[in-house]
Design a protein around this motif. Structure first.
Motif, PDB file in Angstrom:
ATOM      1  N   VAL A   1       0.849  -1.196   0.000  1.00 38.15           N
ATOM      2  CA  VAL A   1       0.000   0.000   0.000  1.00 38.15           C
ATOM      3  C   VAL A   1       0.883   1.243   0.000  1.00 38.15           C
ATOM      4  CG1 VAL A   1      -1.665   1.351   1.332  1.00 38.15           C
ATOM      5  CG2 VAL A   1      -1.947  -1.126   1.108  1.00 38.15           C
ATOM      6  N   GLN A   2       0.714   2.058  -1.052  1.00 34.86           N
ATOM      7  CA  GLN A   2       1.489   3.292  -1.177  1.00 34.86           C
ATOM      8  C   GLN A   2       0.873   4.446  -0.408  1.00 34.86           C
ATOM      9  OE1 GLN A   2       0.728   5.884  -4.300  1.00 34.86           O
ATOM     10  NE2 GLN A   2       2.852   6.433  -4.751  1.00 34.86           N
ATOM     11  N   HIS A   3      -0.447   4.630  -0.572  1.00 38.31           N
ATOM     12  CA  HIS A   3      -1.073   5.677   0.240  1.00 38.31           C
ATOM     13  C   HIS A   3      -2.553   5.422   0.469  1.00 38.31           C
ATOM     14  CE1 HIS A   3      -2.060   7.834  -3.671  1.00 38.31           C
ATOM     15  NE2 HIS A   3      -3.090   8.291  -2.976  1.00 38.31           N
ATOM     16  N   ILE A   4      -3.053   6.038   1.532  1.00 43.15           N
ATOM     17  CA  ILE A   4      -4.458   5.959   1.921  1.00 43.15           C
ATOM     18  C   ILE A   4      -5.035   7.350   1.790  1.00 43.15           C
ATOM     19  CG2 ILE A   4      -6.073   5.379   3.766  1.00 43.15           C
ATOM     20  CD1 ILE A   4      -3.748   3.712   5.015  1.00 43.15           C
ATOM     21  N   ALA A   5      -6.104   7.492   1.006  1.00 43.06           N
ATOM     22  CA  ALA A   5      -6.742   8.795   0.803  1.00 43.06           C
ATOM     23  C   ALA A   5      -7.936   8.924   1.736  1.00 43.06           C
ATOM     24  CB  ALA A   5      -7.190   8.946  -0.649  1.00 43.06           C
ATOM     25  N   LEU A   6      -7.956  10.004   2.501  1.00 43.71           N
ATOM     26  CA  LEU A   6      -8.995  10.250   3.496  1.00 43.71           C
ATOM     27  C   LEU A   6      -9.844  11.431   3.052  1.00 43.71           C
ATOM     28  CD1 LEU A   6      -6.667   9.844   6.602  1.00 43.71           C
ATOM     29  CD2 LEU A   6      -8.076   8.094   5.487  1.00 43.71           C
ATOM     30  N   ASN A   7     -11.143  11.204   2.926  1.00 40.83           N
ATOM     31  CA  ASN A   7     -12.046  12.220   2.393  1.00 40.83           C
ATOM     32  C   ASN A   7     -12.447  13.218   3.480  1.00 40.83           C
ATOM     33  OD1 ASN A   7     -14.591  13.466   1.266  1.00 40.83           O
ATOM     34  ND2 ASN A   7     -14.107  12.060  -0.402  1.00 40.83           N
ATOM     35  N   THR A   8     -12.515  14.488   3.111  1.00 41.78           N
ATOM     36  CA  THR A   8     -12.959  15.548   4.007  1.00 41.78           C
ATOM     37  C   THR A   8     -13.977  16.418   3.290  1.00 41.78           C
ATOM     38  OG1 THR A   8     -12.255  17.442   5.361  1.00 41.78           O
ATOM     39  CG2 THR A   8     -11.097  17.118   3.299  1.00 41.78           C
ATOM     40  N   SER A   9     -14.827  17.083   4.043  1.00 38.70           N
ATOM     41  CA  SER A   9     -15.762  18.035   3.437  1.00 38.70           C
ATOM     42  C   SER A   9     -15.264  19.468   3.615  1.00 38.70           C
ATOM     43  CB  SER A   9     -17.154  17.882   4.065  1.00 38.70           C
ATOM     44  OG  SER A   9     -17.066  18.023   5.461  1.00 38.70           O
ATOM     45  N   ASP A  10     -14.081  19.633   4.232  1.00 39.25           N
ATOM     46  CA  ASP A  10     -13.548  20.976   4.479  1.00 39.25           C
ATOM     47  C   ASP A  10     -12.035  20.954   4.434  1.00 39.25           C
ATOM     48  OD1 ASP A  10     -13.091  23.580   5.186  1.00 39.25           O
ATOM     49  OD2 ASP A  10     -14.248  23.538   7.044  1.00 39.25           O
ATOM     50  N   ILE A  11     -11.480  20.783   3.252  1.00 39.49           N
ATOM     51  CA  ILE A  11     -10.028  20.651   3.115  1.00 39.49           C
ATOM     52  C   ILE A  11      -9.307  21.957   3.436  1.00 39.49           C
ATOM     53  CG2 ILE A  11      -9.825  21.262   0.664  1.00 39.49           C
ATOM     54  CD1 ILE A  11      -7.899  18.828   0.393  1.00 39.49           C
ATOM     55  N   ILE A  12      -9.990  23.086   3.266  1.00 38.93           N
ATOM     56  CA  ILE A  12      -9.355  24.378   3.536  1.00 38.93           C
ATOM     57  C   ILE A  12      -8.993  24.470   5.020  1.00 38.93           C
ATOM     58  CG2 ILE A  12      -9.633  26.886   3.421  1.00 38.93           C
ATOM     59  CD1 ILE A  12      -9.613  25.493   0.685  1.00 38.93           C
ATOM     60  N   GLN A  13      -9.902  24.013   5.889  1.00 34.28           N
ATOM     61  CA  GLN A  13      -9.615  24.012   7.320  1.00 34.28           C
ATOM     62  C   GLN A  13      -8.651  22.885   7.682  1.00 34.28           C
ATOM     63  OE1 GLN A  13     -10.668  26.231   9.679  1.00 34.28           O
ATOM     64  NE2 GLN A  13     -11.446  27.408   7.957  1.00 34.28           N
ATOM     65  N   ALA A  14      -8.736  21.783   6.952  1.00 31.90           N
ATOM     66  CA  ALA A  14      -7.946  20.599   7.320  1.00 31.90           C
ATOM     67  C   ALA A  14      -6.479  20.751   6.944  1.00 31.90           C
ATOM     68  CB  ALA A  14      -8.535  19.353   6.666  1.00 31.90           C
ATOM     69  N   GLU A  15      -6.172  21.386   5.819  1.00 35.02           N
ATOM     70  CA  GLU A  15      -4.807  21.404   5.299  1.00 35.02           C
ATOM     71  C   GLU A  15      -4.512  22.679   4.519  1.00 35.02           C
ATOM     72  OE1 GLU A  15      -2.643  19.045   5.869  1.00 35.02           O
ATOM     73  OE2 GLU A  15      -3.943  17.476   6.629  1.00 35.02           O
ATOM     74  N   LEU A  16      -3.210  22.860   4.179  1.00 32.85           N
ATOM     75  CA  LEU A  16      -2.766  23.981   3.350  1.00 32.85           C
ATOM     76  C   LEU A  16      -2.042  23.448   2.118  1.00 32.85           C
ATOM     77  CD1 LEU A  16      -1.360  26.259   6.192  1.00 32.85           C
ATOM     78  CD2 LEU A  16      -3.552  26.500   5.023  1.00 32.85           C
ATOM     79  N   LYS A  17      -1.721  24.323   1.156  1.00 40.38           N
ATOM     80  CA  LYS A  17      -1.016  23.977  -0.085  1.00 40.38           C
ATOM     81  C   LYS A  17      -1.768  22.898  -0.849  1.00 40.38           C
ATOM     82  CE  LYS A  17       3.575  25.331   1.467  1.00 40.38           C
ATOM     83  NZ  LYS A  17       4.966  24.929   1.684  1.00 40.38           N
ATOM     84  N   ILE A  18      -2.936  23.262  -1.346  1.00 41.82           N
ATOM     85  CA  ILE A  18      -3.869  22.295  -1.913  1.00 41.82           C
ATOM     86  C   ILE A  18      -3.753  22.250  -3.436  1.00 41.82           C
ATOM     87  CG2 ILE A  18      -6.350  21.831  -2.180  1.00 41.82           C
ATOM     88  CD1 ILE A  18      -6.533  23.351   0.629  1.00 41.82           C
TER      89      ILE A  18
END
Length: 345
Positions: A265-282
């Motif tokens: 497994v290379q990566h696990i993608a986790l879904n969010t409804s608010d990526i702006i609050q969750a992370e930066l550099k999108i």
């Protein structure tokens, strides 16, 4: 890039409902679970270990909304299976569990079509309910556990698990992670293994092709990759399968396989409804119907193997060819810094 609209014939029986949980085999399960809680907003939800009567393996279960991660370590010296797995792969994903309906039918069908059944169906139960499980082998040393609820389960996770032994007083003071469910899980393969693996999912688990992209689109001046995404009939479980494509220098997919000791497994993608609050550099990708926002972590252990993705979708169900290439280029820079962007041979 290709989007496939033909799901094929609906299976006569059986159903893959959704991702249930992901199990990691690690050197120190307690500390690994704390890392994901502190850095990604998870919370401890269940535990199995010496205090609960589990004498060989300890399991720390953490949760965020519908996402469940299980971190497991050996409790005793001489656990060869877990020890050899760690020596070969380092910390990483051992098992991807699916919730299913009519497990017996799915296992029977998988066996008929050539799947290796690691553990035949068995029943786990406690005072909170009853589940049926079975385990099949997929790429490399990775497995899939199939889980069918035989009665509504009222416990914290699965039979045999208790509440966490200790509470972390730091966690309530941290901001929420805002992650909701597993969007997809990506498996890296050596060259020429992508099609056989995607065929395995289609033949043995009755999945179908959902999306694919080739090295004409995902490449840099040095290296390239190919990818096929397979999914269940209801399209609630998406499993992209990657392989390196020959280039001037070693592909990051090959780098992964080298350090992981083969596919995994290379990566696990986790879904969010608010990526702006969750992370930066999108990263942003879009078409005339909707858009896709994504961001990726660096590897979450010292080996350049497993990493995580945070993804937000708005009427867009593909995998972002533009974002895919941006990620590929970003990882290639890190690959160069590690001294692994070497001449392909």
């Amino acid at each position: 890039q290709t989007t496939y609209t033909d799901k094929g014939e609906k299976p006569e029986k059986g159903k893959f409902v959704k991702f249930h949980h992901v199990t990691f085999w690690v050197g120190n399960a307690k500390q690994a679970a704390v890392f994901y809680c502190d850095k990604m907003g998870f919370e401890p939800v269940a535990y199995k270990g010496l205090e609960t009567g589990s004498r060989e393996v300890v399991s720390h279960v953490i949760k965020q909304d519908k996402i469940l991660f299980v971190f497991e370590s050996a409790l005793n010296p001489g656990n060869e299976e877990m020890g050899e797995h760690l020596m070969k792969h380092g910390d990483g994903v051992k098992d991807i569990a699916f919730q299913v309906e009519d497990l017996e039918f799915l296992i029977k069908k998988a066996k008929e079509r050539g799947a290796v059944v690691v553990k035949e169906p068995w029943i786990e139960q406690d005072s909170y309910g009853k589940v049926k499980c079975a385990v099949v082998q997929t790429y490399g040393d990775t497995t899939h556990t199939l889980i069918e609820y035989l009665s509504p389960y009222k416990g914290l996770f699965l039979p045999g698990y208790n509440a966490p032994v200790v509470k972390d007083c730091l966690l309530p003071k941290l901001p929420p992670g805002l992650l909701n469910f597993i969007d997809h899980i990506v498996g890296n393969q050596p060259d020429d293994a992508m099609v056989p693996v995607s065929d395995w999912y289609q033949n043995c688990l009755l999945f179908h092709r959902f999306w694919s992209i080739d090295d004409k689109q995902i490449h840099t001046q040095y290296s390239a990759l190919r990818s096929i995404v397979v999914t269940n009939y209801e399209e609630t479980i998406k499993m992209p399968i990657n392989e390196p494509a020959p280039g001037v220098k070693k592909s990051q997919i090959q780098e992964y396989c080298d350090y992981n000791g083969g596919p995994g497994v290379q990566h696990i993608a986790l879904n969010t409804s608010d990526i702006i609050q969750a992370e930066l550099k999108i990263l942003v990708d879009f078409d005339d119907k909707g858009y896709l926002l994504q961001i990726f972590t660096k590897p979450v252990q010292d080996r350049p193997t497993l990493f995580l993705e945070v993804i937000q979708r708005h009427n867009h169900f593909g995998f972002g060819a533009g974002n895919f290439k941006s990620l590929f280029e970003a990882i290639e820079k890190d690959q160069d810094a590690r001294g692994n962007l070497t001449v392909y041979n």
